[in-house]
Design an enzyme around this catalytic site. Structure first.
Site, mmCIF file in Angstrom:
data_model
loop_
_atom_site.group_PDB
_atom_site.id
_atom_site.type_symbol
_atom_site.label_atom_id
_atom_site.label_comp_id
_atom_site.label_asym_id
_atom_site.label_seq_id
_atom_site.Cartn_x
_atom_site.Cartn_y
_atom_site.Cartn_z
ATOM 1 N N ALA A 1 0.947 -0.943 -0.176
ATOM 2 C CA ALA A 1 0.021 -0.309 -0.194
ATOM 3 C C ALA A 1 0.951 1.099 0.142
ATOM 4 O O ALA A 1 2.027 0.777 0.339
ATOM 5 C CB ALA A 1 -1.000 -0.209 1.248
ATOM 6 N N GLU B 1 -0.930 -9.259 0.220
ATOM 7 C CA GLU B 1 -1.911 -9.513 0.111
ATOM 8 C C GLU B 1 -2.513 -9.981 -1.212
ATOM 9 O O GLU B 1 -4.049 -10.268 -1.055
ATOM 10 C CB GLU B 1 -2.669 -8.728 1.119
ATOM 11 C CG GLU B 1 -1.806 -8.802 2.766
ATOM 12 C CD GLU B 1 -2.281 -7.490 3.003
ATOM 13 O OE1 GLU B 1 -2.399 -6.378 2.825
ATOM 14 O OE2 GLU B 1 -3.194 -7.706 4.433
ATOM 15 N N GLU C 1 4.577 -4.779 7.884
ATOM 16 C CA GLU C 1 3.912 -3.403 8.500
ATOM 17 C C GLU C 1 4.246 -3.829 9.849
ATOM 18 O O GLU C 1 4.273 -2.486 10.496
ATOM 19 C CB GLU C 1 1.721 -4.356 8.399
ATOM 20 C CG GLU C 1 1.748 -4.134 6.831
ATOM 21 C CD GLU C 1 2.013 -5.197 6.557
ATOM 22 O OE1 GLU C 1 2.461 -6.606 6.403
ATOM 23 O OE2 GLU C 1 1.070 -5.850 5.051
HETATM 24 N N1 DAK Z 1 4.177 3.486 -0.382
HETATM 25 C C1 DAK Z 1 5.062 4.410 -1.497
HETATM 26 N N2 DAK Z 1 5.975 4.190 -2.639
HETATM 27 C C2 DAK Z 1 6.730 3.366 -2.347
HETATM 28 C C3 DAK Z 1 6.891 2.426 -1.744
HETATM 29 C C4 DAK Z 1 5.155 2.118 -0.955
HETATM 30 N N3 DAK Z 1 5.011 1.049 -0.123
HETATM 31 N N4 DAK Z 1 7.438 1.091 -2.081
HETATM 32 C C5 DAK Z 1 8.515 2.153 -2.795
HETATM 33 N N5 DAK Z 1 7.741 3.281 -3.332
HETATM 34 C C6 DAK Z 1 8.149 4.376 -4.231
HETATM 35 C C7 DAK Z 1 9.557 4.886 -3.144
HETATM 36 O O1 DAK Z 1 8.794 5.848 -2.099
HETATM 37 C C8 DAK Z 1 10.383 5.379 -4.033
HETATM 38 O O2 DAK Z 1 9.747 6.467 -4.791
HETATM 39 P P1 DAK Z 1 11.073 7.865 -4.877
HETATM 40 O O3 DAK Z 1 11.483 8.096 -3.963
HETATM 41 O O4 DAK Z 1 11.775 7.147 -6.038
HETATM 42 O O5 DAK Z 1 10.002 9.100 -5.300
HETATM 43 C C9 DAK Z 1 10.158 4.901 -5.544
HETATM 44 O O6 DAK Z 1 8.703 3.604 -5.022
HETATM 45 C C10 DAK Z 1 11.705 3.430 -5.615
HETATM 46 O O7 DAK Z 1 11.590 3.009 -4.577
HETATM 47 P P2 DAK Z 1 13.023 2.570 -3.943
HETATM 48 O O8 DAK Z 1 13.748 3.568 -4.148
HETATM 49 O O9 DAK Z 1 12.976 2.393 -1.997
HETATM 50 O O10 DAK Z 1 13.925 1.476 -4.647
HETATM 51 P P3 DAK Z 1 14.581 0.029 -3.735
HETATM 52 O O11 DAK Z 1 14.759 -0.628 -5.045
HETATM 53 O O12 DAK Z 1 15.950 0.806 -3.257
HETATM 54 O O13 DAK Z 1 13.576 -0.124 -2.656
HETATM 55 C C11 DAK Z 1 11.866 -2.081 -1.746
HETATM 56 C C12 DAK Z 1 12.482 -1.199 -2.643
HETATM 57 C C13 DAK Z 1 10.619 -1.986 -2.280
HETATM 58 C C14 DAK Z 1 12.467 -2.862 -0.978
HETATM 59 C C15 DAK Z 1 11.538 -0.555 -0.796
HETATM 60 O O14 DAK Z 1 10.972 0.654 -2.342
HETATM 61 C C16 DAK Z 1 10.631 -0.699 -0.056
HETATM 62 O O15 DAK Z 1 11.129 -1.469 0.908
HETATM 63 N N6 DAK Z 1 9.166 -0.030 -0.211
HETATM 64 C C17 DAK Z 1 8.555 -0.194 1.346
HETATM 65 C C18 DAK Z 1 7.737 -1.595 1.181
HETATM 66 C C19 DAK Z 1 6.896 -1.972 1.805
HETATM 67 O O16 DAK Z 1 6.708 -1.762 3.436
HETATM 68 N N7 DAK Z 1 5.749 -2.305 1.688
HETATM 69 C C20 DAK Z 1 4.735 -3.031 2.780
HETATM 70 C C21 DAK Z 1 4.031 -1.028 2.705
HETATM 71 S S1 DAK Z 1 2.590 -1.668 4.541
HETATM 72 C C22 DAK Z 1 -4.387 -0.909 6.329
HETATM 73 C C23 DAK Z 1 -4.199 -0.908 4.735
HETATM 74 C C24 DAK Z 1 -3.287 -1.899 4.215
HETATM 75 C C25 DAK Z 1 -2.238 -1.999 4.623
HETATM 76 C C26 DAK Z 1 -1.791 -2.118 5.878
HETATM 77 C C27 DAK Z 1 -3.174 -1.428 6.542
HETATM 78 N N8 DAK Z 1 -4.896 -0.766 7.283
HETATM 79 C C28 DAK Z 1 -5.530 1.098 7.177
HETATM 80 C C29 DAK Z 1 -5.378 -1.052 7.827
HETATM 81 C C30 DAK Z 1 -0.971 -2.413 3.759
HETATM 82 C C31 DAK Z 1 0.175 -2.263 3.937
HETATM 83 C C32 DAK Z 1 1.439 -2.713 3.180
HETATM 84 O O17 DAK Z 1 1.281 -2.466 2.262
#
Ligand code: DAK
Length: 258
Positions: free
Chosen positions: A63, A111, A131
């Site tokens: 997300a 998910e 998360e």
């Molecule tokens: N959200 C927004 N932007 C993201 C993103 C994300 N999840 N993942 C990557 N990006 C963006 C980065 O900010 C970056 O943007 P710029 O800085 O270039 O503008 C671009 O994508 C490229 O990312 P990186 O530069 O970080 O690329 P790397 O290859 O170095 O790293 C990575 C890739 C996937 C390891 C890293 O980007 C990363 O760790 N991303 C976050 C992964 C993550 O933590 N995903 C889980 C998100 S939490 C709920 C509803 C839903 C959810 C929870 C609760 N309720 C309301 C109850 C769901 C939660 C989630 O999914």
């Protein structure tokens, strides 16, 4: 559509989440467009869907953290509901859906893949539920679907530690059915989809329903669900065609979804 592309190849529909600059992260707009795309699928013409991500790095990196970072409790719940409703629509969608996971499948991305019927991935795929490291729980069904798909113990380990796993481990624990090279992934998904599409659509759809609904109840009720969906296939054109072809020793079959 800004963030989703939808292409039709024969009887297969290919939905691509197309926001590669943000690694296809799910913001509200992506979710809304995914919903609209599913609504627009021609269920008479299409027999199988493939869901994948644009670019070579990511299926969906979760997300959108930027969008989520300022949400209030009420907004967080509403965002969770929006995602959950769409993921549930996908899970219960009448047509089978293959997730072709072409890179990161983190958080909401993992998910999303778990809401599909079948998961196959490329060898650069990375899965995880990060998360708890962000101060939240999985919010799009991760606690529920991961525990059902792998095992409660493995799901708890992955969710509590927020550890990412690579394709080979995802295969070993049964999260994905197969691993391909990046080049082979989409062709493999299309080949599988074509293999599904050639079978009787009513039967395939009833199988999806029977498996999904049967898993939610005890075995006695589950068998009744199967009986009803089995019976539902009879008197259809496709049941007569499938059995007729066998009895006539005929290889060619024409299923019409009737
Ligand atoms: N959200 C927004 N932007 C993201 C993103 C994300 N999840 N993942 C990557 N990006 C963006 C980065 O900010 C970056 O943007 P710029 O800085 O270039 O503008 C671009 O994508 C490229 O990312 P990186 O530069 O970080 O690329 P790397 O290859 O170095 O790293 C990575 C890739 C996937 C390891 C890293 O980007 C990363 O760790 N991303 C976050 C992964 C993550 O933590 N995903 C889980 C998100 S939490 C709920 C509803 C839903 C959810 C929870 C609760 N309720 C309301 C109850 C769901 C939660 C989630 O999914």
């Amino acid at each position: 559509m800004d963030f989703i592309t939808y292409e039709v190849e024969g009887q297969v529909g290919i939905i691509t989440i197309n926001r590669p600059k943000a690694l296809n992260a799910l913001n509200s707009k992506v979710l809304e467009e995914l919903d609209a795309t599913l609504e627009a699928v021609d269920q008479d013409a299409i027999r199988c869907l493939i869901l994948t991500g644009a670019g070579e790095k990511s299926f969906v990196a979760g997300a959108d953290i930027g969008e989520m970072s300022t949400l209030t409790k009420a907004e967080g719940e509403a965002f969770g509901k929006k995602g959950n409703d769409i993921f549930r629509k996908l899970e219960t969608f009448p047509l089978p859906v293959i997730a072709a996971i072409n890179g990161f499948a983190l958080g909401g991305g993992c998910e999303l893949s778990m809401s599909c019927d079948i998961r196959i991935c490329s060898d650069n795929a990375v899965f995880g539920q990060p998360e708890v490291g962000l101060g939240i729980t999985p919010g799009f069904g991760g606690t529920q679907r991961l525990a059902r798909l792998v095992s409660p113990g493995m799901a708890k380990q992955l969710i509590y530690t927020a550890r990412n796993i690579k394709a080979d481990e995802a295969y070993r624990i049964g999260l994905v059915n197969a691993v391909y090279t990046q080049e082979e992934l989409l062709p493999a998904a299309k080949k599988m989809a074509a293999g599904i599409a050639k079978n009787a659509p009513i039967a395939v759809r009833n199988c999806k329903k029977a498996i999904n609904e049967g898993l939610q109840v005890d075995m006695d009720q589950a068998i009744v669900i199967e009986e009803k969906l089995f019976g539902d296939c009879f008197e259809t054109h496709d049941q007569k065609e499938g059995m007729g072809a066998f009895l006539e020793k005929r290889k060619e079959k024409t299923f019409t979804n009737n």
